[in-house]
Each structure stands twice: as structure tokens, then as C-alpha cells.
Design a protein around this motif. Structure first.
Motif, PDB file in Angstrom:
ATOM      1  N   LYS A 164      11.612   2.857  33.436  1.00  8.55           N
ATOM      2  CA  LYS A 164      10.208   3.254  33.685  1.00  8.55           C
ATOM      3  C   LYS A 164      10.111   4.455  34.626  1.00  8.55           C
ATOM      4  CE  LYS A 164       8.877  -0.230  31.206  1.00  8.55           C
ATOM      5  NZ  LYS A 164       8.915   0.051  29.768  1.00  8.55           N
ATOM      6  N   GLN A 165      11.199   5.232  34.669  1.00  8.16           N
ATOM      7  CA  GLN A 165      11.180   6.425  35.534  1.00  8.16           C
ATOM      8  C   GLN A 165      10.739   7.646  34.741  1.00  8.16           C
ATOM      9  OE1 GLN A 165      15.303   6.477  36.722  1.00  8.16           O
ATOM     10  NE2 GLN A 165      14.672   6.549  38.874  1.00  8.16           N
ATOM     11  N   ARG A 166      10.117   8.579  35.450  1.00  6.86           N
ATOM     12  CA  ARG A 166       9.712   9.839  34.847  1.00  6.86           C
ATOM     13  C   ARG A 166      10.421  10.962  35.623  1.00  6.86           C
ATOM     14  NH1 ARG A 166       5.383  10.216  31.457  1.00  6.86           N
ATOM     15  NH2 ARG A 166       4.484   8.160  31.736  1.00  6.86           N
ATOM     16  N   PHE A 167      11.101  11.829  34.942  1.00 10.32           N
ATOM     17  CA  PHE A 167      11.802  12.914  35.658  1.00 10.32           C
ATOM     18  C   PHE A 167      12.045  14.107  34.744  1.00 10.32           C
ATOM     19  CE2 PHE A 167      15.956  12.260  33.701  1.00 10.32           C
ATOM     20  CZ  PHE A 167      15.866  10.933  33.285  1.00 10.32           C
ATOM     21  N   VAL A 168      12.319  15.250  35.380  1.00  8.75           N
ATOM     22  CA  VAL A 168      12.661  16.455  34.614  1.00  8.75           C
ATOM     23  C   VAL A 168      14.172  16.399  34.330  1.00  8.75           C
ATOM     24  CG1 VAL A 168      12.791  18.981  34.666  1.00  8.75           C
ATOM     25  CG2 VAL A 168      10.826  17.813  35.678  1.00  8.75           C
ATOM     26  N   PRO A 169      14.563  16.420  33.046  1.00  9.63           N
ATOM     27  CA  PRO A 169      15.997  16.325  32.737  1.00  9.63           C
ATOM     28  C   PRO A 169      16.800  17.519  33.246  1.00  9.63           C
ATOM     29  CG  PRO A 169      14.677  15.900  30.785  1.00  9.63           C
ATOM     30  CD  PRO A 169      13.735  16.423  31.833  1.00  9.63           C
ATOM     31  N   HIS A 170      18.062  17.289  33.476  1.00 10.07           N
ATOM     32  CA  HIS A 170      18.996  18.373  33.782  1.00 10.07           C
ATOM     33  C   HIS A 170      19.572  18.887  32.456  1.00 10.07           C
ATOM     34  CE1 HIS A 170      19.805  17.937  38.312  1.00 10.07           C
ATOM     35  NE2 HIS A 170      18.598  17.490  38.029  1.00 10.07           N
ATOM     36  N   VAL A 171      20.287  20.022  32.527  1.00  7.63           N
ATOM     37  CA  VAL A 171      20.810  20.573  31.284  1.00  7.63           C
ATOM     38  C   VAL A 171      22.177  21.231  31.464  1.00  7.63           C
ATOM     39  CG1 VAL A 171      19.753  22.899  31.429  1.00  7.63           C
ATOM     40  CG2 VAL A 171      20.055  21.833  29.204  1.00  7.63           C
ATOM     41  N   VAL A 172      23.020  21.026  30.464  1.00 12.06           N
ATOM     42  CA  VAL A 172      24.301  21.741  30.390  1.00 12.06           C
ATOM     43  C   VAL A 172      24.203  22.668  29.184  1.00 12.06           C
ATOM     44  CG1 VAL A 172      26.787  21.515  29.973  1.00 12.06           C
ATOM     45  CG2 VAL A 172      25.611  19.893  31.478  1.00 12.06           C
ATOM     46  N   GLU A 173      24.592  23.927  29.399  1.00  8.77           N
ATOM     47  CA  GLU A 173      24.395  24.942  28.353  1.00  8.77           C
ATOM     48  C   GLU A 173      25.697  25.632  27.953  1.00  8.77           C
ATOM     49  OE1 GLU A 173      21.426  28.596  28.392  1.00  8.77           O
ATOM     50  OE2 GLU A 173      23.357  29.128  29.283  1.00  8.77           O
ATOM     51  N   PRO A 174      26.225  25.331  26.773  1.00 13.76           N
ATOM     52  CA  PRO A 174      27.277  26.201  26.224  1.00 13.76           C
ATOM     53  C   PRO A 174      26.608  27.334  25.454  1.00 13.76           C
ATOM     54  CG  PRO A 174      27.463  23.904  25.421  1.00 13.76           C
ATOM     55  CD  PRO A 174      26.084  24.092  25.988  1.00 13.76           C
ATOM     56  N   SER A 175      26.879  28.577  25.866  1.00 14.00           N
ATOM     57  CA  SER A 175      26.209  29.736  25.266  1.00 14.00           C
ATOM     58  C   SER A 175      27.259  30.725  24.773  1.00 14.00           C
ATOM     59  CB  SER A 175      25.327  30.386  26.342  1.00 14.00           C
ATOM     60  OG  SER A 175      24.856  31.623  25.874  1.00 14.00           O
ATOM     61  N   ALA A 176      27.358  30.829  23.448  1.00 12.65           N
ATOM     62  CA  ALA A 176      28.427  31.642  22.862  1.00 12.65           C
ATOM     63  C   ALA A 176      27.845  32.853  22.143  1.00 12.65           C
ATOM     64  CB  ALA A 176      29.226  30.807  21.869  1.00 12.65           C
ATOM     65  N   GLY A 177      28.628  33.910  22.044  1.00 14.40           N
ATOM     66  CA  GLY A 177      28.194  35.101  21.323  1.00 14.40           C
ATOM     67  C   GLY A 177      28.826  35.129  19.935  1.00 14.40           C
TER      68      GLY A 177
END
Ligand code: ATP
Length: 473
Positions: free
Chosen positions: A320-333
């Protein structure tokens, strides 16, 4: 089926990282690579007939196939083969508010210096230092301007009025549209954390000095995943995605020993990131970044939540918690990956010509998975109707399953060389044995040639599809 020339070998051991050829990596020569790319239709300078547009490139008939194969494989492993990732395709034109909130309008800039002698515009980190004095790398001039910040975003105007209120930007990365659509996608996909949103698309940066062929362009494509999670999962997922991404490169033919993981030090990392890795490759012009894998905490979603006034929180039904998620980003060219694949694949070896004389053979040793054309199909002679008809039947048989190329012109050895040079892993030749003329037991068999070993194996036409599909999977 009998194997005339070559012992059958497990296909997975024959390509890419584990190449049985042990070829010596040539001292890769960018000039040769650029010239091959143009000559065979991989990559051309954009607007070439008008003198070229610096930092922009056009992909030709083979380049576009290679690029699509890379993107399709990325999409396959990042989206289709997983339950926890969905895709999207966002617009390139971006509302300025998005890029203000993300920090790009204020801070997406490179330090720039001009040389007053030769008028070159330079990134500050390109200056050379001799005896403690900074110099222009082009002319050696020491008369340099002060450093100023140069914003890398391309600005444009939307609609008829070219005023302040009509400014929009060409996106400098695909990521921001993912953050901005986070809530919509969460609702429609009904995913639970951790889950990801993936996107492949164009990005634009007005690089001060585009260079090293397509490596640093002003228009390029990215393959980005934003993988949302709970705060306590961030560091672990950073490690997980780094490993997944290394596997991806190995699976398309870049050996692990030419990939390097650089831990980005605290002073180079964005202030909101708790950890960033650069995955680097040994390009002929040096070790350079292919992809960044960053744990960006809740920075992006929080910024957009603040600026838009719309909640981007996640509601956890269990706690029942509300929060802003964290994020991991793999960014490839995409373009850098394609360039790495071409550099990795390029080699020259010695092979006999028609008369048995050794000649230099240029080969692109692409992994069959990403090779633009999977199989060349050749009738031994073009003026023999039976051979040609049979070869065209094989084209029809294989075409629904893979991209094949029919070639009847020139000596067979020349046709093999042409395919070697563009990295086609297999060649099928229809000869008189196929017609059963010499030996009835060989009727409806063909030779299957392997690009790397140049060995030929006799296989039944009815088995071709299965054999090739297994080898290109
Ligand atoms: P660099 O330090 O080389 O400028 P970056 O750290 O700014 O790259 P990111 O913002 O992390 O790059 O972008 C993610 C990926 O997008 C890069 O790893 C690269 O593969 C690709 N990319 C970024 N800028 C360019 C460019 N100018 N040309 C081609 N690809 C690019």
C-alpha cells in the motif's frame, strides 16, 4: 547427406567470438573500412552529391539490412523474449518543457573553444598540450578563445510563427519520451515493478566535431531501455543489466576480450546517478564507448512530476505504498554498434583464384545472425536453363525464411568473393551433379559453401532450409 569436402561442424562454434579460424586481427584500417562501406553500399556520406553534410550518414542497401538485424535482435532479446519489458515509439519533436525538466536545456552542453588562427571550433578536451601550453590540434595555434558552453540540442520551430513560443527540440536522446509516457504505459500494460520500457529511434546532437566515420554523428539512432524498480533493487539491477548487455554484444559477434567495462568515476558521473558503467570497444581509432549503463535513481520521473504537476508515482498493492520508481538505463548506439561490427568483421586473407594463384581476399566475418544477406545462390552457368531454373527454385524455397541473393554473373570464384566481401556466411551452388547427370544419387543436392573456412559440403536441397535456419538463428 554425404559430406564431400568438409567435416560438418556445430554451427555455434564457427563464428564470432569462438571463430575456429583464429584469424589475426588486422591492424584495422579505417580508410579501408570507409572505402568498403561506400563501394559495397553499407554507408554513404549524406547529401554527397552536394558536397556532404557533416555528421550525417545514409545507409545503403546492405547497411540498412545490417542495421535492421542489429535492432531486431536487440528488440527480440530486450522486449519479445521477456515478460517484464514493453516497447514504445515516441516522437522526435519534443516539447521544450520536457527538456527543461530533464535538465537538457540548461545543461546539455560541451565546453567549446575556437582557434583564432585556423578558425576551428573545438571541444575543449581535444586541445593538445605541449610544454604546459594548450594548442590547436589542427594547426598548432596558441591563440585560443575562452571556454564557452555550447548546447548540443537542435532547436526548431513548430508552426508558422518562428518566435519564442514555438520552439521545439529534436530529441537528444530517446529516453525522455519514455519517462514522459511512464504513467500511460504503466496503466495500459498493467506491469508490476520491476519492469521496463524499451525504445529504438533517432536522436540528434549538434556535436562540435563529428568524427571517426559514423562514431560521432549529429543524427544517430539509440536503443534504450528504462528499467523501473524499487530503490533497494537499483544497484543489483545495474550489475544485472551490465552483464545482459555484454552478452548481447557477444551474441552478435563481438568477442568479450574486445569489450571493456569502465566504471565511470564519481567526478564524471551525473550527480543523480549512483553508478554508471560504460561498455567500450577497441575501435581502430581507440577504445571508445558503445553503450552506457546507468542507475539514474528517481531523478527523471521526479523532475517530470515536479515540472508537470502530474503524479508519476507507482502504487504498490501489497504494501500500500506510493513512491516514484527508480530506474536503470542501458543506452546503446545503433550506429556505433554497426561500426563496431564492421570493424570486428573486417579481415584480409589469402585464397586461391580461378587458376589456383593466391590472391588477397577481403572478408567480413559477420555473425550469421546479423549478416545482411544470409545466403548467396548461384547456378554454375548462367546459360544453362536447367541450372538456372533449379537455382531459382531454391531462391523461392529459402526466401520466405531468410534474405537471400541470387547471382548468375561471372565466374563462380568471383561470385564467392563478392559475397565474402559483404559478409554473406553461406553460398549454395547448383551444378551438374544437382541435375543428377554424373551420379543419380546426387540428384537434387547442392554444394553449401562456408564463407570463413571456404569449405564445401554436399547437402540435399530438401534439407537446406533447416540447415541454414539453424545456422543463422
Ligand atoms: P560520448 O561520451 O561518446 O559523447 P555519451 O556518453 O554522451 O557519448 P550517451 O548520452 O550515454 O552518450 O548516449 C548513449 C549512447 O548513444 C552512446 O553510448 C552512443 O552509443 C550513442 N551516441 C551518443 N552520442 C552519439 C553520437 N554523437 N553519434 C553516435 N552515437 C552516439
Amino acid at each position: 547427406m554425404s559430406d564431400e569436402h568438409d567435416a560438418p561442424r556445430p554451427p555455434s562454434q564457427s563464428y564470432g567470438a569462438a571463430s575456429s579460424l583464429q584469424r589475426i586481427r588486422p591492424v584495422a584500417d579505417m580508410e579501408k573500412i570507409v572505402s568498403l562501406c561506400k563501394r559495397r553500399g553499407f554507408i554513404f556520406q549524406a547529401s554527397e552529391i552536394y558536397g556532404g553534410l557533416n555528421g550525417a550518414w545514409d545507409y545503403g542497401p546492405l547497411g540498412v539490412e545490417l542495421k535492421r538485424n542489429v535492432k531486431n535482435y536487440w528488440w527480440q532479446v530486450v522486449v519479445h523474449e521477456r515478460d517484464d519489458v514493453v516497447g514504445m515509439d515516441g516522437s522526435i519533436l519534443t516539447h521544450p518543457a520536457v527538456l527543461k525538466a530533464s535538465g537538457h536545456v540548461e545543461g546539455f552542453s560541451d565546453p567549446m573553444i575556437d582557434c583564432r588562427t585556423c578558425k576551428a571550433h573545438l571541444r575543449a578536451d581535444q586541445l593538445v598540450e605541449k610544454k604546459g601550453v594548450k594548442q590547436c590540434p589542427n594547426c598548432g595555434g596558441k591563440d585560443l578563445t575562452e571556454v564557452r558552453q555550447f548546447n548540443l540540442m537542435f532547436e526548431t520551430h513548430v508552426g508558422a510563427a518562428a518566435d519564442e513560443g514555438s520552439i521545439a527540440y529534436l530529441r537528444p536522446e530517446t529516453a525522455q519520451s519514455i519517462f514522459v509516457q511512464f504513467k500511460n504505459i504503466l496503466e495500459v500494460s498493467r506491469k508490476k515493478l520491476p519492469f521496463g520500457i524499451a525504445q529504438i529511434g533517432k536522436a540528434f546532437r549538434n556535436e562540435i566535431n563529428p568524427r571517426n566515420f559514423t562514431f560521432r554523428s549529429r543524427e544517430f539512432e539509440q536503443m534504450e531501455l528504462e528499467y523501473f524498480c524499487r530503490p533497494e533493487q537499483g544497484m543489483e539491477l545495474l550489475e544485472y543489466w551490465k552483464e545482459e548487455r555484454l552478452k548481447f554484444y557477444e551474441n552478435i559477434g563481438i568477442p568479450r576480450d574486445r569489450l571493456h567495462v569502465r566504471t565511470v568515476p564519481d567526478d564524471e558521473r551525473a550527480f543523480y546517478s549512483k553508478g554508471t558503467y560504460d561498455i567500450e570497444y577497441d575501435f581502430p581509432f581507440g577504445r571508445q564507448e558503445l553503450e552506457g549503463v546507468a542507475y539514474r535513481t528517481d531523478y527523471d520521473l521526479s523532475q517530470h512530476q515536479k515540472a508537470s504537476g502530474k503524479s508519476l508515482e507507482y502504487f504498490d498493492e501489497e504494501t500500500k505504498q506510493r513512491f516514484v520508481p527508480h530506474v536503470v538505463e542501458p543506452s546503446a548506439g545503433v550506429d556505433r554498434t554497426v561500426l563496431a561490427l564492421i570493424c570486428e568483421a573486417y579481415s584480409e586473407d589469402q585464397a586461391p583464384d580461378e587458376k589456383g594463384k593466391m590472391e588477397t581476399r577481403v572478408v567480413l566475418h559477420f555473425h550469421p545472425r546479423i549478416a545482411p544477406i544470409k545466403c548467396g545462390i548461384f547456378p554454375l552457368l548462367k546459360n544453362n536453363t536447367q541450372l538456372v531454373t533449379k537455382a531459382k527454385e531454391i531462391v523461392d524455397l529459402l526466401r520466405p525464411h531468410m534474405f537471400v541473393f541470387y547471382d548468375e554473373s561471372g565466374a563462380i570464384g568471383r561470385r564467392y568473393r563478392r559475397q565474402d566481401e559483404i559478409g554473406t556466411p553461406f553460398g549454395v551452388t547448383v551444378d551438374f551433379e544437382t541435375l543428377g547427370e554424373k551420379d543419380a544419387s546426387l540428384r537434387d543436392t547442392v554444394t553449401l559453401r562456408d564463407r570463413d573456412s571456404m569449405k564445401q559440403q554436399r547437402v540435399a536441397i530438401k534439407d537446406l532450409r533447416a540447415i541454414l535456419r539453424e545456422r543463422i538463428a
